[in-house]
Design an enzyme around this catalytic site. Structure first.
Site, PDB file in Angstrom:
ATOM      1  N   CYS A  79      38.508  11.009  58.520  1.00 39.07           N
ATOM      2  CA  CYS A  79      38.427   9.813  57.788  1.00 39.07           C
ATOM      3  C   CYS A  79      40.024   9.430  58.212  1.00 39.07           C
ATOM      4  O   CYS A  79      41.171  10.169  57.979  1.00 39.07           O
ATOM      5  CB  CYS A  79      38.431  10.341  56.327  1.00 39.07           C
ATOM      6  SG  CYS A  79      39.038   8.809  55.166  1.00 39.07           S
ATOM      7  N   CYS A  88      38.955  13.449  48.888  1.00 43.22           N
ATOM      8  CA  CYS A  88      38.705  14.499  49.458  1.00 43.22           C
ATOM      9  C   CYS A  88      39.662  15.365  49.787  1.00 43.22           C
ATOM     10  O   CYS A  88      41.009  14.957  49.977  1.00 43.22           O
ATOM     11  CB  CYS A  88      38.067  14.396  50.706  1.00 43.22           C
ATOM     12  SG  CYS A  88      36.490  13.214  50.851  1.00 43.22           S
ATOM     13  N   CYS A 168      34.150   4.536  53.394  1.00 41.67           N
ATOM     14  CA  CYS A 168      34.344   5.820  53.021  1.00 41.67           C
ATOM     15  C   CYS A 168      33.120   6.779  53.686  1.00 41.67           C
ATOM     16  O   CYS A 168      32.001   6.273  53.402  1.00 41.67           O
ATOM     17  CB  CYS A 168      34.291   6.058  51.366  1.00 41.67           C
ATOM     18  SG  CYS A 168      34.190   7.552  50.743  1.00 41.67           S
ATOM     19  N   GLN A 292      23.270  12.988  38.920  1.00 43.21           N
ATOM     20  CA  GLN A 292      24.106  13.733  39.863  1.00 43.21           C
ATOM     21  C   GLN A 292      24.405  12.820  41.012  1.00 43.21           C
ATOM     22  O   GLN A 292      23.499  11.762  41.347  1.00 43.21           O
ATOM     23  CB  GLN A 292      23.444  14.793  40.232  1.00 43.21           C
ATOM     24  CG  GLN A 292      23.074  15.879  39.427  1.00 43.21           C
ATOM     25  CD  GLN A 292      24.488  16.645  38.981  1.00 43.21           C
ATOM     26  OE1 GLN A 292      25.420  16.402  39.450  1.00 43.21           O
ATOM     27  NE2 GLN A 292      24.182  17.720  38.139  1.00 43.21           N
ATOM     28  N   TYR A 321      23.161  18.278  26.541  1.00 45.83           N
ATOM     29  CA  TYR A 321      23.992  17.423  27.439  1.00 45.83           C
ATOM     30  C   TYR A 321      23.063  16.632  28.437  1.00 45.83           C
ATOM     31  O   TYR A 321      23.321  16.986  29.759  1.00 45.83           O
ATOM     32  CB  TYR A 321      25.213  18.210  28.200  1.00 45.83           C
ATOM     33  CG  TYR A 321      25.863  18.935  27.252  1.00 45.83           C
ATOM     34  CD1 TYR A 321      27.334  18.243  26.876  1.00 45.83           C
ATOM     35  CD2 TYR A 321      26.051  20.199  26.941  1.00 45.83           C
ATOM     36  CE1 TYR A 321      28.223  18.951  26.251  1.00 45.83           C
ATOM     37  CE2 TYR A 321      26.969  20.534  25.963  1.00 45.83           C
ATOM     38  CZ  TYR A 321      28.151  19.819  25.678  1.00 45.83           C
ATOM     39  OH  TYR A 321      28.861  20.859  25.025  1.00 45.83           O
ATOM     40  N   CYS A 417      30.291  22.153  36.495  1.00 46.34           N
ATOM     41  CA  CYS A 417      30.993  21.553  37.664  1.00 46.34           C
ATOM     42  C   CYS A 417      32.443  21.861  37.646  1.00 46.34           C
ATOM     43  O   CYS A 417      33.292  21.309  38.522  1.00 46.34           O
ATOM     44  CB  CYS A 417      30.838  20.368  37.530  1.00 46.34           C
ATOM     45  SG  CYS A 417      31.437  19.198  35.968  1.00 46.34           S
TER      46      CYS A 417
END
Length: 461
Positions: A79, A88, A168, A292, A321, A417
């Protein structure tokens, strides 16, 4: 060592450092005279010369001035704005080694935040992707006017400097295409971009989400107030130039906050949702519904949840959740009953619609907090055999964990996560629940994020 001759690290000081591990944010971790030093961009095994940029009571931050010994896993990041963007953190690390380091990040979290003997923990090898690029189905790009042009992108790490990101390489190509076209439409229609300093202007953010399997795209224009001049004409132009866009929404967020969305969402044109497919399921996703960001890995994640539940058809399951009900629906064919809750009303509406659409009659959804709803169900004589959670990065609410310990389901499956909050939460219930295993998954290749699925079983007294 006495305080008089204790090592003092100063800003601008330079010294050699050997990098031992990766930290939770993807930075290299080394020790200078027993003091922790975090170095973004440095990799385990490397010998570097660093310069200190910040000194904190318990650690220091530094930048690499020179790499004396390179890691064999170091690669050139593809990138062009990788080092400025901050989206990132690991593009410079070969992908197979990213997977190894993510397992180690989980391990570190349990070393730091728990009393578990980590050698006894079954932390499995990280499940990765065959192609770890172009996987993100949603982008949230801030807007700013620079030299008469509208720029869309992300803030540089720990700053408010916007980095333009026209292409991106971890985003799905459809989101890049749509974002660039909408920027041009805003310029053509002279839409004023919100200026944080002057508090003038209208549009703050473009949120774009693609249904990877359906090709449908939703655009949410986030504005500082309700006023959006010529919005119907803008929407028509979006539809004309981008026929894949089937939903154009406006979200109003007048607050100065890191949260992208405000409470009010209006439909400008098209549907209020897009469809996404995973295996036999089709999900309706409204603007603020959680889903997700990597559908390919989500299938693997939900299959891991299914494996952990080991359902026989008799179990009553709570999907806490629950978002738009995705995990619960995945398990519905093997359960006697699924009940879910979430604090976002739109998510619960989506969950109900998704269950109805698939003819799933053993699912019930309610708006609210799990710690409020579960005791109510218990009083009504309904108690679950399995509770599944997929909480935000902040982890489970302490009241929820207390409620879990009162209800005592046989199994507790924790989708996380954030390794740090996972470790703390599992420590809090370790007197009643045994950690059978933790399965890391790479939901976000090229970043330091680690997703995991943990199976806990109630201890028999």
């Amino acid at each position: 060592m006495t305080k008089e001759n204790e090592t003092i690290i100063k800003v601008n000081q330079q010294f050699p450092l050997t990098i031992k591990r990766l930290g939770i944010n993807g930075e290299g971790v080394g020790y200078f005279k027993k003091k922790v030093v975090f170095v973004p961009g440095a990799l385990p095994g490397e010998e570097v010369v660093v310069e200190v940029v910040k000194v904190h009571p318990k650690f220091s931050e530094a930048i690499v001035k020179k790499v004396r010994k390179r890691s064999p896993f170091r690669v050139k990041a593809p990138c062009p704005v990788y080092e400025q963007c901050g989206g990132c953190q690991l593009q410079h690390l070969r992908y197979d080694q990213q997977l190894n380091e993510k397992r180690d990040i989980l391990l570190q979290a349990f070393e730091r935040h728990t009393k578990f003997n980590v050698e006894d923990l079954d932390i499995r090898e990280t499940i990765g992707m065959e192609d770890p690029w172009k996987y993100r189905n949603k982008s949230q790009f801030q807007l700013r006017e620079m030299n008469g042009r509208i720029v869309a992108g992300l803030y540089s790490l720990n700053s408010h400097r916007l980095i333009s990101v026209p292409e991106c390489i971890v985003q799905h190509p459809a989101t890049n295409k749509v974002n660039n076209a909408i920027k041009q439409i805003f310029e053509d229609f002279k839409v004023p971009v919100f200026n944080e300093k002057t508090k003038k202007g209208i549009v703050k953010t473009i949120v774009t989400r693609v249904g990877v399997q359906t090709g449908q795209v939703q655009v949410v224009i986030v504005t500082a107030g309700e006023k959006l001049p010529r919005k119907e004409m803008i929407a028509e132009e979006i539809k004309k130039r981008l026929p894949e866009v089937v939903s154009v929404m406006q979200n109003i967020n007048p607050r100065q906050t890191s949260l992208v969305f405000g409470e009010k969402t209006l439909n400008i044109t098209g549907k209020e949702f897009i469809d996404e497919k995973m295996n036999e399921f089709t999900y309706e996703l409204s603007a603020r519904a959680f889903f997700q960001l990597n559908p390919e890995q989500t299938v693997k994640l939900y299959d891991e949840v299914k494996k952990a539940t080991a359902l026989t058809g008799k179990e009553k399951i709570v999907d806490a959740y629950c978002g738009s009900g995705t995990i619960g629906l995945w398990l519905s064919d093997g359960a006697a009953e699924i009940r879910g809750m979430d604090i976002i009303p739109e998510s619960i509406e989506d969950a109900k619609k998704n269950a109805l659409k698939h003819g799933i009659q053993n699912a019930k959804y309610e708006t609210g907090k799990a710690e409020d709803i579960l005791p109510k169900w218990l009083k009504q004589g309904w108690s679950p055999d399995v509770i599944i959670v997929d909480p935000p990065r902040t982890g489970c609410d302490s009241k929820f964990l207390q409620t879990l310990l009162k209800i005592k389901p046989k199994k507790f499956i924790y989708v996380s996560c954030n390794p740090s909050t996972l470790a703390k939460d599992l420590q809090a219930i370790s007197h009643m629940y045994e950690v059978k295993y933790i399965q890391p998954l790479d939901m976000f290749p090229q970043t330091a994020h680690v997703e995991s699925c943990s199976l806990l079983v109630r201890k028999e007294k």
